[in-house]
Design a protein around this motif. Structure first.
Motif, PDB file in Angstrom:
ATOM      1  N   ARG A  75      -2.416  -0.492  -1.408  1.00  0.00           N
ATOM      2  CA  ARG A  75      -1.511  -1.000  -0.384  1.00  0.00           C
ATOM      3  C   ARG A  75      -1.158  -2.459  -0.655  1.00  0.00           C
ATOM      4  O   ARG A  75      -0.008  -2.878  -0.520  1.00  0.00           O
ATOM      5  CB  ARG A  75      -2.166  -0.839   0.990  1.00  0.00           C
ATOM      6  CG  ARG A  75      -1.186  -0.660   2.110  1.00  0.00           C
ATOM      7  CD  ARG A  75      -1.789   0.040   3.297  1.00  0.00           C
ATOM      8  NE  ARG A  75      -2.953  -0.678   3.818  1.00  0.00           N
ATOM      9  CZ  ARG A  75      -4.121  -0.088   4.054  1.00  0.00           C
ATOM     10  NH1 ARG A  75      -4.287   1.191   3.792  1.00  0.00           N
ATOM     11  NH2 ARG A  75      -5.123  -0.767   4.552  1.00  0.00           N
ATOM     12  N   VAL A  76      -2.153  -3.237  -1.060  1.00  0.00           N
ATOM     13  CA  VAL A  76      -1.910  -4.659  -1.338  1.00  0.00           C
ATOM     14  C   VAL A  76      -1.048  -4.824  -2.582  1.00  0.00           C
ATOM     15  O   VAL A  76      -0.131  -5.646  -2.621  1.00  0.00           O
ATOM     16  CB  VAL A  76      -3.253  -5.404  -1.500  1.00  0.00           C
ATOM     17  CG1 VAL A  76      -3.022  -6.821  -2.001  1.00  0.00           C
ATOM     18  CG2 VAL A  76      -4.012  -5.429  -0.178  1.00  0.00           C
ATOM     19  N   GLU A  90     -11.199   4.604   0.896  1.00  0.00           N
ATOM     20  CA  GLU A  90     -10.663   3.523   1.711  1.00  0.00           C
ATOM     21  C   GLU A  90     -10.414   2.262   0.892  1.00  0.00           C
ATOM     22  O   GLU A  90      -9.401   1.587   1.068  1.00  0.00           O
ATOM     23  CB  GLU A  90     -11.606   3.212   2.872  1.00  0.00           C
ATOM     24  CG  GLU A  90     -11.728   4.309   3.909  1.00  0.00           C
ATOM     25  CD  GLU A  90     -12.792   5.324   3.550  1.00  0.00           C
ATOM     26  OE1 GLU A  90     -13.108   6.179   4.386  1.00  0.00           O
ATOM     27  OE2 GLU A  90     -13.315   5.257   2.426  1.00  0.00           O
ATOM     28  N   ILE A  91     -11.324   1.939  -0.027  1.00  0.00           N
ATOM     29  CA  ILE A  91     -11.137   0.762  -0.881  1.00  0.00           C
ATOM     30  C   ILE A  91      -9.955   0.988  -1.814  1.00  0.00           C
ATOM     31  O   ILE A  91      -9.114   0.092  -2.010  1.00  0.00           O
ATOM     32  CB  ILE A  91     -12.418   0.470  -1.678  1.00  0.00           C
ATOM     33  CG1 ILE A  91     -13.564   0.083  -0.732  1.00  0.00           C
ATOM     34  CG2 ILE A  91     -12.182  -0.637  -2.700  1.00  0.00           C
ATOM     35  CD1 ILE A  91     -14.877  -0.165  -1.432  1.00  0.00           C
ATOM     36  N   THR A 122     -12.342  -6.795   6.152  1.00  0.00           N
ATOM     37  CA  THR A 122     -11.115  -6.650   6.953  1.00  0.00           C
ATOM     38  C   THR A 122     -10.759  -5.199   7.252  1.00  0.00           C
ATOM     39  O   THR A 122      -9.801  -4.960   7.977  1.00  0.00           O
ATOM     40  CB  THR A 122      -9.934  -7.309   6.221  1.00  0.00           C
ATOM     41  OG1 THR A 122      -9.784  -6.724   4.915  1.00  0.00           O
ATOM     42  CG2 THR A 122     -10.154  -8.805   6.072  1.00  0.00           C
ATOM     43  N   GLU A 123     -11.479  -4.258   6.705  1.00  0.00           N
ATOM     44  CA  GLU A 123     -11.180  -2.838   6.930  1.00  0.00           C
ATOM     45  C   GLU A 123     -12.243  -2.229   7.831  1.00  0.00           C
ATOM     46  O   GLU A 123     -13.373  -1.989   7.399  1.00  0.00           O
ATOM     47  CB  GLU A 123     -11.137  -2.085   5.594  1.00  0.00           C
ATOM     48  CG  GLU A 123     -10.589  -0.686   5.682  1.00  0.00           C
ATOM     49  CD  GLU A 123      -9.101  -0.651   5.946  1.00  0.00           C
ATOM     50  OE1 GLU A 123      -8.675   0.218   6.731  1.00  0.00           O
ATOM     51  OE2 GLU A 123      -8.367  -1.486   5.381  1.00  0.00           O
ATOM     52  N   ILE A 131     -11.982  -6.847   1.291  1.00  0.00           N
ATOM     53  CA  ILE A 131     -11.521  -5.538   1.770  1.00  0.00           C
ATOM     54  C   ILE A 131     -12.503  -4.954   2.783  1.00  0.00           C
ATOM     55  O   ILE A 131     -12.103  -4.452   3.840  1.00  0.00           O
ATOM     56  CB  ILE A 131     -11.318  -4.579   0.585  1.00  0.00           C
ATOM     57  CG1 ILE A 131     -10.094  -5.013  -0.242  1.00  0.00           C
ATOM     58  CG2 ILE A 131     -11.151  -3.144   1.063  1.00  0.00           C
ATOM     59  CD1 ILE A 131      -9.943  -4.264  -1.540  1.00  0.00           C
ATOM     60  N   GLN A 174       2.538  -3.758  -1.872  1.00  0.00           N
ATOM     61  CA  GLN A 174       3.185  -4.396  -0.731  1.00  0.00           C
ATOM     62  C   GLN A 174       4.406  -5.194  -1.156  1.00  0.00           C
ATOM     63  O   GLN A 174       5.493  -5.072  -0.590  1.00  0.00           O
ATOM     64  CB  GLN A 174       2.201  -5.294   0.009  1.00  0.00           C
ATOM     65  CG  GLN A 174       2.769  -5.890   1.285  1.00  0.00           C
ATOM     66  CD  GLN A 174       1.710  -6.682   2.038  1.00  0.00           C
ATOM     67  OE1 GLN A 174       0.620  -6.915   1.531  1.00  0.00           O
ATOM     68  NE2 GLN A 174       2.043  -7.088   3.239  1.00  0.00           N
ATOM     69  N   GLU A 226      -7.342   2.950  -1.410  1.00  0.00           N
ATOM     70  CA  GLU A 226      -6.077   2.913  -0.678  1.00  0.00           C
ATOM     71  C   GLU A 226      -5.694   1.506  -0.263  1.00  0.00           C
ATOM     72  O   GLU A 226      -4.527   1.129  -0.303  1.00  0.00           O
ATOM     73  CB  GLU A 226      -6.176   3.822   0.551  1.00  0.00           C
ATOM     74  CG  GLU A 226      -6.223   5.305   0.210  1.00  0.00           C
ATOM     75  CD  GLU A 226      -6.370   6.164   1.447  1.00  0.00           C
ATOM     76  OE1 GLU A 226      -6.566   5.591   2.545  1.00  0.00           O
ATOM     77  OE2 GLU A 226      -6.291   7.404   1.317  1.00  0.00           O
ATOM     78  N   ARG A 227      -6.692   0.712   0.125  1.00  0.00           N
ATOM     79  CA  ARG A 227      -6.391  -0.673   0.533  1.00  0.00           C
ATOM     80  C   ARG A 227      -5.896  -1.495  -0.658  1.00  0.00           C
ATOM     81  O   ARG A 227      -4.947  -2.281  -0.525  1.00  0.00           O
ATOM     82  CB  ARG A 227      -7.640  -1.312   1.132  1.00  0.00           C
ATOM     83  CG  ARG A 227      -7.437  -2.736   1.617  1.00  0.00           C
ATOM     84  CD  ARG A 227      -6.404  -2.797   2.746  1.00  0.00           C
ATOM     85  NE  ARG A 227      -6.179  -4.159   3.175  1.00  0.00           N
ATOM     86  CZ  ARG A 227      -6.880  -4.771   4.126  1.00  0.00           C
ATOM     87  NH1 ARG A 227      -7.837  -4.114   4.753  1.00  0.00           N
ATOM     88  NH2 ARG A 227      -6.616  -6.008   4.458  1.00  0.00           N
ATOM     89  N   VAL A 228      -6.516  -1.309  -1.813  1.00  0.00           N
ATOM     90  CA  VAL A 228      -6.080  -2.039  -3.013  1.00  0.00           C
ATOM     91  C   VAL A 228      -4.664  -1.638  -3.384  1.00  0.00           C
ATOM     92  O   VAL A 228      -3.812  -2.484  -3.694  1.00  0.00           O
ATOM     93  CB  VAL A 228      -7.051  -1.781  -4.176  1.00  0.00           C
ATOM     94  CG1 VAL A 228      -6.490  -2.345  -5.472  1.00  0.00           C
ATOM     95  CG2 VAL A 228      -8.409  -2.404  -3.897  1.00  0.00           C
TER      96      VAL A 228
END
Length: 356
Positions: A307-308, A300-301, A53-54, A50, A311, A303-305
């Motif tokens: 999102r994955v 940010e971490i 790539t972020e 994460i 998905q 939200e990214r988790v």
């Protein structure tokens, strides 16, 4: 090859007993240990992926978090696969050279982790006490230097230990009542003078744990003093909130380490299984909890988790609902419902600026 360098009275292999007194429960204990090891790999690899790539996470504190995740992966991989082999297959034998290598990596990685936690405390101090100078002080170059310094310190401080053990004579037994080759557990098997090993091990531990905790405590004393001077209550809460994740990681990392250290050296009346369980908790809890703490506290971490995770489940929900007037194909819409931007003029789409 490494075992050949040991003294003639040293065994070529050692035997790791696991947890003495709980041999019948080894299979049952292996279930949570294996589950936690899988969680450690998934959690820390997810953190590394994460952050890599972020772009929003390409900042010093997250780089330190990557170092922490890499160290946790290395420390757990040094011990847990062998531990599971002992529990599942009774594969207790370990080569003397492999035992010394395991001991070196376990303790040197622990020292590196302590150095990274100290660097993170310094990061929080500069961010709160000198926010206008933060970006000019904590550059990528400084973060790289701190990472190299952590690796160098851990490697240099731990390098003498294998050589000090090679000079010992192991004429009693080659059975280590432990789940991995812990420094003092190996030294206690020697039948010669081990005062140098004890003195060096104690000095290195006090230098690392004591010194790092002293500077971490000093940095947080200055942070608290600076925060309490803020006039706004919201500003104080926000400043303390930025430190909460790091404080949790410090407690998670140092608490089992201190318990293990003091019980192993001074807790002579503590049952051996307690020593070993505490030592294994030190290797299990920080790697599995650190990603959770930072994953929950870093927006940010988190939200990214999410999102994955969402998905795949959200793919079906994202399909066009042609039952809604605004989602029907333009050909099926009544003329009055067709949005202007979906009507193509005879000459094709032309921007408003070109028409003007």
């Amino acid at each position: 090859m490494a075992a050949a360098n040991l003294t003639p009275s040293s065994p070529a292999t050692f035997l790791l007993l696991g947890i003495p007194g709980l041999e019948e429960a080894h299979v049952w204990i292996s279930v949570p240990v294996c589950t936690m090891y899988v969680a450690i790999i998934v959690g820390n690899c997810a953190i590394l992926l994460i952050i890599a790539t972020e772009p929003a996470l390409h900042r010093p504190m997250c780089y330190f978090l990557c170092m922490l995740a890499a160290i946790d992966l290395g420390a757990s991989t040094c011990t847990l696969p062998k531990l599971l082999c002992i529990f599942w297959f009774q594969a207790r034998e370990i080569d003397a050279g492999a035992c010394l290598a395991q001991m070196f990596f376990i303790h040197s990685l622990s020292m590196m982790e302590s150095a990274v936690l100290l660097a993170m405390a310094l990061d929080r101090y500069v961010a709160i006490c000198a926010p206008l100078r933060y970006s000019s002080i904590f550059t990528g170059r400084l973060v790289a230097k701190l990472g190299v310094a952590a690796i160098a310190r851990g490697s240099l401080l731990m390098s003498p230990c294998p050589f000090l053990i090679k000079r010992l004579s192991f004429c009693r037994t080659n059975i280590i009542p432990h789940t991995y080759c812990e420094h003092m557990a190996v030294v206690k098997l020697a039948c010669g003078d081990t005062s140098v090993n004890h003195a060096y091990g104690l000095s290195a531990a006090l230098l690392v744990i004591g010194g790092d905790l002293l500077f971490i405590g000093l940095s947080y004393f200055l942070i608290v003093r600076a925060v309490l001077r803020l006039s706004s209550r919201e500003a104080r809460l926000k400043a303390f909130g930025t430190c909460s994740s790091h404080i949790c990681v410090i407690l998670i990392s140092y608490t089992p380490a201190l318990f293990s250290f003091f019980t192993h050296r001074f807790g002579h009346h503590v049952a051996p299984p307690i020593h070993i369980i505490l030592a294994n908790l030190y290797l299990l809890f920080p790697p599995i909890l650190n990603p959770i703490v930072y994953g929950v506290r870093t927006r940010e971490i988190r939200e990214r988790v999410l999102r994955v995770i969402l998905q795949d489940t959200g793919t079906s929900k994202c399909r066009p609902d042609w039952g809604s007037p605004l989602r029907r194909p333009p050909s099926q819409l009544p003329q009055a419902e067709i949005p202007v931007h979906m009507v193509s003029p005879p000459g094709g789409f032309v921007s408003a600026s070109v028409k003007r």
